[in-house]
Design an enzyme around this catalytic site. Structure first.
Site: not given
Length: 307
Positions: A176, A228
């Site tokens: 990301t 996460l």
């Protein structure tokens, strides 16, 4: 002298090619810094840095993003202006090359905070964005490798299967991308973009487009998270970090406390970066690595750490 600076990350997790990760965040940081150095604003700088990484197939954003359980691409992105608290985001949007730019349009051209799925795609088309194929050859090979080699595992409960895949292959929410910047006028901005977790269920939305979770900025600090998403959302990680900076601690300490709090409460793995309006940088992760690049006026070159 007016101060300005930018920090970017390329995802917390297990990076297969650390040289590519380092070069990717370095170039992205340089792109954003060029804008700040020429007197440009923090929104432009953050978007330029993230676009650079969305266009880099190494990262899990834009072209080369992680594939869903059905082999598609669903992207999330957001951007926030700390001075005004304006926030724009898109989620579960398919086949648009630079979702961070669509998120910016949501922030600047609507009264909304978040557009998702079909509605977000229709908005993007109205704003002149075009659909493209974002499935990279490398991600597709990995997808079929898992499908062909681990058929028996798919007979198990889906949530357990996804966890097992991530643990075995090291495929996590890593890569990301995000950026935080302060311009010479003192404006402070944060942005984040992602393809989400590999093999996620269709329609799954993580922390990235949610205010205070994957992205947040206030008058004192801007932060971008990676990892996460479900754990990050439960503790509103980036707002936690920004609030700690308001309380008077450094961005580094705020990031450290944020990750320690996340791990204690959820057991999750993540990373976060931050920048304060007085140009202090911070980052912290409890993963194998998180490539981070940062620079401010007065530095001779971009600094690369975290990997």
């Amino acid at each position: 002298m007016k101060n300005f600076g930018i920090i970017v990350h390329g995802g917390a997790g297990k990076h297969i090619n650390k040289n590519q990760a380092k070069e990717g965040v370095k170039v992205a940081c340089e792109r954003g810094y060029e804008i700040l150095k020429s007197g440009g604003n923090a929104v432009d700088a953050v978007c330029a840095a993230i676009v650079e990484m969305e266009n880099n197939p190494y990262f899990n954003a834009g072209f080369g993003a992680a594939l869903t359980a059905t082999g598609g691409v669903e992207l999330d992105a957001s951007i926030m202006d700390g001075k005004t608290l304006r926030f724009g985001a898109v989620a579960a949007i398919s086949n648009f090359k630079n979702p961070i730019l669509i998120a910016r349009k949501v922030m600047e051209r609507t009264d909304h905070v978040l557009l998702v799925g079909k509605g977000a795609e229709e908005f993007a088309l109205l704003e002149g964005f075009k659909k493209v194929n974002l499935v990279s050859e490398e991600r597709l090979k990995l997808y079929f490798k898992i499908l062909d080699g681990e058929k028996e595992e798919f007979k198990k409960e889906m949530s357990k299967t996804l966890k097992w895949i991530r643990e075995k292959y090291g495929i996590f929410a890593g890569s990301t991308v995000g950026a935080c910047a302060v311009d010479e006028s003192g404006n402070i901005v944060s942005g984040t973009s992602t393809g989400g977790i590999f093999f996620k269920l269709d329609g799954r939305v993580g922390d990235t487009p949610c205010p205070g979770c994957g992205t947040y900025a206030n008058y004192a600090c801007a932060a971008s998270a990676t990892g996460l998403g479900e754990a990050i959302m439960r503790v509103t990680l980036t707002k936690f970090v920004c609030d700690k900076v308001i309380e008077g601690i450094s961005p580094y300490e705020a990031c450290r406390k944020g990750i320690e709090n996340l791990e204690k409460l959820t057991g999750g793995k993540a990373g976060v970066i931050a920048i304060s309006t007085n140009l202090e940088f911070g980052y912290y992760m409890n993963t194998d690595s998180m490539p981070v690049a940062f620079i401010r006026n007065g530095y001779k070159k971009v600094k690369i750490e975290g990997i």
